[in-house]
Design a protein around this motif. Structure first.
Motif, PDB file in Angstrom:
ATOM      1  N   PRO A  31      46.726  57.751  30.091  1.00 27.63           N
ATOM      2  CA  PRO A  31      45.578  58.383  30.761  1.00 27.63           C
ATOM      3  C   PRO A  31      44.247  58.014  30.134  1.00 27.63           C
ATOM      4  CG  PRO A  31      46.871  60.003  29.537  1.00 27.63           C
ATOM      5  CD  PRO A  31      47.662  58.745  29.542  1.00 27.63           C
ATOM      6  N   ALA A  32      44.232  57.772  28.816  1.00 26.29           N
ATOM      7  CA  ALA A  32      42.980  57.380  28.169  1.00 26.29           C
ATOM      8  C   ALA A  32      42.510  56.024  28.695  1.00 26.29           C
ATOM      9  CB  ALA A  32      43.174  57.321  26.648  1.00 26.29           C
ATOM     10  N   VAL A  33      43.428  55.061  28.757  1.00 22.44           N
ATOM     11  CA  VAL A  33      43.056  53.718  29.185  1.00 22.44           C
ATOM     12  C   VAL A  33      42.687  53.687  30.652  1.00 22.44           C
ATOM     13  CG1 VAL A  33      43.940  51.380  29.561  1.00 22.44           C
ATOM     14  CG2 VAL A  33      44.346  52.531  27.393  1.00 22.44           C
ATOM     15  N   TRP A  34      43.496  54.352  31.515  1.00 25.33           N
ATOM     16  CA  TRP A  34      43.180  54.232  32.939  1.00 25.33           C
ATOM     17  C   TRP A  34      41.891  54.942  33.298  1.00 25.33           C
ATOM     18  CZ3 TRP A  34      48.253  57.158  33.473  1.00 25.33           C
ATOM     19  CH2 TRP A  34      48.077  58.506  33.786  1.00 25.33           C
ATOM     20  N   ASN A  35      41.518  55.987  32.544  1.00 26.26           N
ATOM     21  CA  ASN A  35      40.224  56.612  32.794  1.00 26.26           C
ATOM     22  C   ASN A  35      39.073  55.709  32.369  1.00 26.26           C
ATOM     23  OD1 ASN A  35      39.952  59.566  33.802  1.00 26.26           O
ATOM     24  ND2 ASN A  35      41.853  59.562  32.614  1.00 26.26           N
ATOM     25  N   ILE A  36      39.234  55.021  31.255  1.00 31.95           N
ATOM     26  CA  ILE A  36      38.192  54.102  30.789  1.00 31.95           C
ATOM     27  C   ILE A  36      38.027  52.941  31.770  1.00 31.95           C
ATOM     28  CG2 ILE A  36      37.605  52.423  28.992  1.00 31.95           C
ATOM     29  CD1 ILE A  36      38.963  54.342  26.979  1.00 31.95           C
ATOM     30  N   VAL A  37      39.149  52.338  32.179  1.00 26.30           N
ATOM     31  CA  VAL A  37      39.104  51.206  33.102  1.00 26.30           C
ATOM     32  C   VAL A  37      38.522  51.632  34.449  1.00 26.30           C
ATOM     33  CG1 VAL A  37      40.500  49.552  34.391  1.00 26.30           C
ATOM     34  CG2 VAL A  37      40.998  49.981  31.985  1.00 26.30           C
ATOM     35  N   ALA A  38      38.951  52.788  34.958  1.00 28.63           N
ATOM     36  CA  ALA A  38      38.498  53.240  36.270  1.00 28.63           C
ATOM     37  C   ALA A  38      37.010  53.578  36.253  1.00 28.63           C
ATOM     38  CB  ALA A  38      39.314  54.446  36.720  1.00 28.63           C
ATOM     39  N   ARG A  39      36.528  54.194  35.199  1.00 26.89           N
ATOM     40  CA  ARG A  39      35.099  54.523  35.126  1.00 26.89           C
ATOM     41  C   ARG A  39      34.266  53.244  35.038  1.00 26.89           C
ATOM     42  NH1 ARG A  39      33.258  60.039  32.468  1.00 26.89           N
ATOM     43  NH2 ARG A  39      34.937  61.402  33.178  1.00 26.89           N
ATOM     44  N   ASN A  40      34.756  52.285  34.273  1.00 24.45           N
ATOM     45  CA  ASN A  40      34.059  51.002  34.215  1.00 24.45           C
ATOM     46  C   ASN A  40      34.024  50.340  35.592  1.00 24.45           C
ATOM     47  OD1 ASN A  40      33.046  48.458  32.728  1.00 24.45           O
ATOM     48  ND2 ASN A  40      34.883  47.727  33.769  1.00 24.45           N
ATOM     49  N   GLU A  41      35.126  50.472  36.331  1.00 22.57           N
ATOM     50  CA  GLU A  41      35.178  49.888  37.671  1.00 22.57           C
ATOM     51  C   GLU A  41      34.167  50.563  38.596  1.00 22.57           C
ATOM     52  OE1 GLU A  41      36.265  47.185  40.454  1.00 22.57           O
ATOM     53  OE2 GLU A  41      36.835  47.269  38.340  1.00 22.57           O
ATOM     54  N   TYR A  42      34.045  51.861  38.490  1.00 23.24           N
ATOM     55  CA  TYR A  42      33.091  52.570  39.334  1.00 23.24           C
ATOM     56  C   TYR A  42      31.657  52.119  39.054  1.00 23.24           C
ATOM     57  CZ  TYR A  42      30.307  56.377  41.260  1.00 23.24           C
ATOM     58  OH  TYR A  42      29.377  57.108  41.944  1.00 23.24           O
ATOM     59  N   ARG A  43      31.351  51.910  37.773  1.00 21.92           N
ATOM     60  CA  ARG A  43      29.982  51.578  37.384  1.00 21.92           C
ATOM     61  C   ARG A  43      29.686  50.086  37.502  1.00 21.92           C
ATOM     62  NH1 ARG A  43      31.131  55.619  33.093  1.00 21.92           N
ATOM     63  NH2 ARG A  43      29.900  57.478  33.562  1.00 21.92           N
ATOM     64  N   ASN A  44      30.653  49.237  37.110  1.00 19.81           N
ATOM     65  CA  ASN A  44      30.393  47.798  37.008  1.00 19.81           C
ATOM     66  C   ASN A  44      31.202  46.930  37.965  1.00 19.81           C
ATOM     67  OD1 ASN A  44      28.632  48.255  34.711  1.00 19.81           O
ATOM     68  ND2 ASN A  44      30.484  48.585  33.497  1.00 19.81           N
ATOM     69  N   HIS A  45      32.243  47.501  38.593  1.00 21.98           N
ATOM     70  CA  HIS A  45      33.097  46.753  39.535  1.00 21.98           C
ATOM     71  C   HIS A  45      33.665  45.489  38.899  1.00 21.98           C
ATOM     72  CE1 HIS A  45      31.420  49.487  42.503  1.00 21.98           C
ATOM     73  NE2 HIS A  45      30.200  49.085  42.180  1.00 21.98           N
ATOM     74  N   THR A  46      34.095  45.606  37.658  1.00 25.48           N
ATOM     75  CA  THR A  46      34.559  44.432  36.911  1.00 25.48           C
ATOM     76  C   THR A  46      35.770  43.782  37.560  1.00 25.48           C
ATOM     77  OG1 THR A  46      33.750  45.422  34.852  1.00 25.48           O
ATOM     78  CG2 THR A  46      35.312  43.594  34.659  1.00 25.48           C
ATOM     79  N   LEU A  47      36.809  44.574  37.831  1.00 19.89           N
ATOM     80  CA  LEU A  47      38.008  44.009  38.442  1.00 19.89           C
ATOM     81  C   LEU A  47      37.719  43.504  39.855  1.00 19.89           C
ATOM     82  CD1 LEU A  47      40.797  46.551  37.369  1.00 19.89           C
ATOM     83  CD2 LEU A  47      40.554  44.186  36.616  1.00 19.89           C
ATOM     84  N   THR A  48      37.009  44.298  40.619  1.00 21.34           N
ATOM     85  CA  THR A  48      36.758  43.953  42.017  1.00 21.34           C
ATOM     86  C   THR A  48      35.968  42.650  42.137  1.00 21.34           C
ATOM     87  OG1 THR A  48      36.797  46.266  42.697  1.00 21.34           O
ATOM     88  CG2 THR A  48      35.672  44.719  44.152  1.00 21.34           C
ATOM     89  N   ARG A  49      34.891  42.530  41.395  1.00 20.74           N
ATOM     90  CA  ARG A  49      34.002  41.383  41.555  1.00 20.74           C
ATOM     91  C   ARG A  49      34.426  40.160  40.749  1.00 20.74           C
ATOM     92  NH1 ARG A  49      28.243  44.717  41.077  1.00 20.74           N
ATOM     93  NH2 ARG A  49      28.343  45.729  43.139  1.00 20.74           N
ATOM     94  N   LYS A  50      34.842  40.382  39.496  1.00 19.15           N
ATOM     95  CA  LYS A  50      35.078  39.241  38.618  1.00 19.15           C
ATOM     96  C   LYS A  50      36.514  38.730  38.644  1.00 19.15           C
ATOM     97  CE  LYS A  50      31.356  40.508  35.440  1.00 19.15           C
ATOM     98  NZ  LYS A  50      30.977  40.806  34.028  1.00 19.15           N
ATOM     99  N   VAL A  51      37.444  39.572  39.061  1.00 14.60           N
ATOM    100  CA  VAL A  51      38.851  39.161  39.052  1.00 14.60           C
ATOM    101  C   VAL A  51      39.388  38.964  40.464  1.00 14.60           C
ATOM    102  CG1 VAL A  51      41.179  39.770  38.279  1.00 14.60           C
ATOM    103  CG2 VAL A  51      39.205  40.386  36.870  1.00 14.60           C
ATOM    104  N   PHE A  52      39.001  39.846  41.390  1.00 13.00           N
ATOM    105  CA  PHE A  52      39.588  39.811  42.731  1.00 13.00           C
ATOM    106  C   PHE A  52      38.577  39.440  43.814  1.00 13.00           C
ATOM    107  CE2 PHE A  52      42.583  42.307  40.283  1.00 13.00           C
ATOM    108  CZ  PHE A  52      43.804  41.784  40.709  1.00 13.00           C
ATOM    109  N   GLY A  53      37.490  38.812  43.427  1.00 11.13           N
ATOM    110  CA  GLY A  53      36.557  38.245  44.392  1.00 11.13           C
ATOM    111  C   GLY A  53      35.989  39.231  45.386  1.00 11.13           C
ATOM    112  N   GLY A  54      35.775  40.465  44.966  1.00 14.31           N
ATOM    113  CA  GLY A  54      35.179  41.463  45.835  1.00 14.31           C
ATOM    114  C   GLY A  54      36.164  42.290  46.621  1.00 14.31           C
ATOM    115  N   ASN A  55      37.443  42.053  46.436  1.00 18.11           N
ATOM    116  CA  ASN A  55      38.481  42.799  47.165  1.00 18.11           C
ATOM    117  C   ASN A  55      38.842  44.057  46.375  1.00 18.11           C
ATOM    118  OD1 ASN A  55      40.820  43.751  48.451  1.00 18.11           O
ATOM    119  ND2 ASN A  55      41.456  41.683  49.027  1.00 18.11           N
ATOM    120  N   ALA A  56      38.235  45.175  46.732  1.00 19.32           N
ATOM    121  CA  ALA A  56      38.450  46.423  45.996  1.00 19.32           C
ATOM    122  C   ALA A  56      39.883  46.917  46.135  1.00 19.32           C
ATOM    123  CB  ALA A  56      37.472  47.488  46.478  1.00 19.32           C
TER     124      ALA A  56
END
Length: 223
Positions: free
Chosen positions: A37-62
């Motif tokens: 839960p610690a890691v997934w909250n950190i990753v998810a909050r970063n995604e909400y603010r910076n869209h790291t996975l969506t933009r940099k890894v999956f080409g905008g596919n949320a």
């Protein structure tokens, strides 16, 4: 605190719940329970603010990014369960209830806990279960069907019940203390998840309000 008092307290506790604190698998299991839960909250909050996975890894596919995180969370959950079962096997054996009640109670708790977890996933879907709202995949309305009509957080409750059932089924009293640890970890996680999720939906509602259609730049930036 006097070391002799600590030893006496531990000895008295072990009359009811025998345990071996020197066994490293117990600590590995407890760390793994807190880790997810610690890691997934950190990753998810970063995604909400910076869209790291969506933009940099999956080409905008949320949606693809959310499914990737779902697979990671699910895999860590499976590993956590394996570590828990392995840790129990290394701990002292003792029936918590006379047989056959010990096995029956364990089985009922495991089945009941899994029912809550599985029905929650069915109601929410993959994206609803695995932090989809942090990726901008929001539901149109609050889920109110079972089990959400009887519990606010049925997935966390169900998971805790499963851990408790495992203690009975495996005939390892230490599992009750680990289950308490699970409950505390989830309770802490909810202190972060609940308000943040509420903020996401209130932000969406603010953006959709007619008076903010024109140019609410701050709200749009947050979404």
């Amino acid at each position: 605190m006097d070391s002799s008092f600590v030893r006496l307290s531990l000895q008295n506790s072990q009359r009811f719940i025998p345990f071996d604190l020197s066994e490293p698998t117990l600590w590995v299991s407890m760390i793994s329970i807190a880790f997810s839960p610690a890691v997934w909250n950190i990753v998810a909050r970063n995604e909400y603010r910076n869209h790291t996975l969506t933009r940099k890894v999956f080409g905008g596919n949320a949606r693809a990014a959310c499914h990737f995180l779902a697979a990671v969370i699910f895999s860590f959950g499976m590993l956590r369960d394996v570590l828990y079962r392995h840790a129990l096997l290394q701990q002292p054996h003792k029936l918590l209830l006379p047989q056959p009640w010990n096995t029956l109670v364990g089985g009922v708790l495991i089945i009941g806990g899994q029912a809550l977890v599985m029905s929650s996933t069915w109601q929410l879907g993959i994206t609803g279960t695995y932090m989809g709202d942090y990726f901008g995949i929001l539901k149109d309305s609050r889920v109110e069907g079972f089990p959400f009509n009887v519990l606010r957080d049925p997935m966390y409750v169900g998971s805790t019940i499963c851990f408790t059932g495992g203690a009975f089924w495996g005939e390892r009293p230490i599992g009750l203390l680990v289950s308490l640890w699970v409950y505390l970890v989830y309770a802490i996680a909810l202190q972060f998840e609940g308000p943040f999720t509420d903020m996401i939906y209130s932000t969406r509602a603010k953006l959709q309000a007619p008076e903010h259609y024109a140019d609410d730049a701050e709200v749009k930036k947050r979404l």
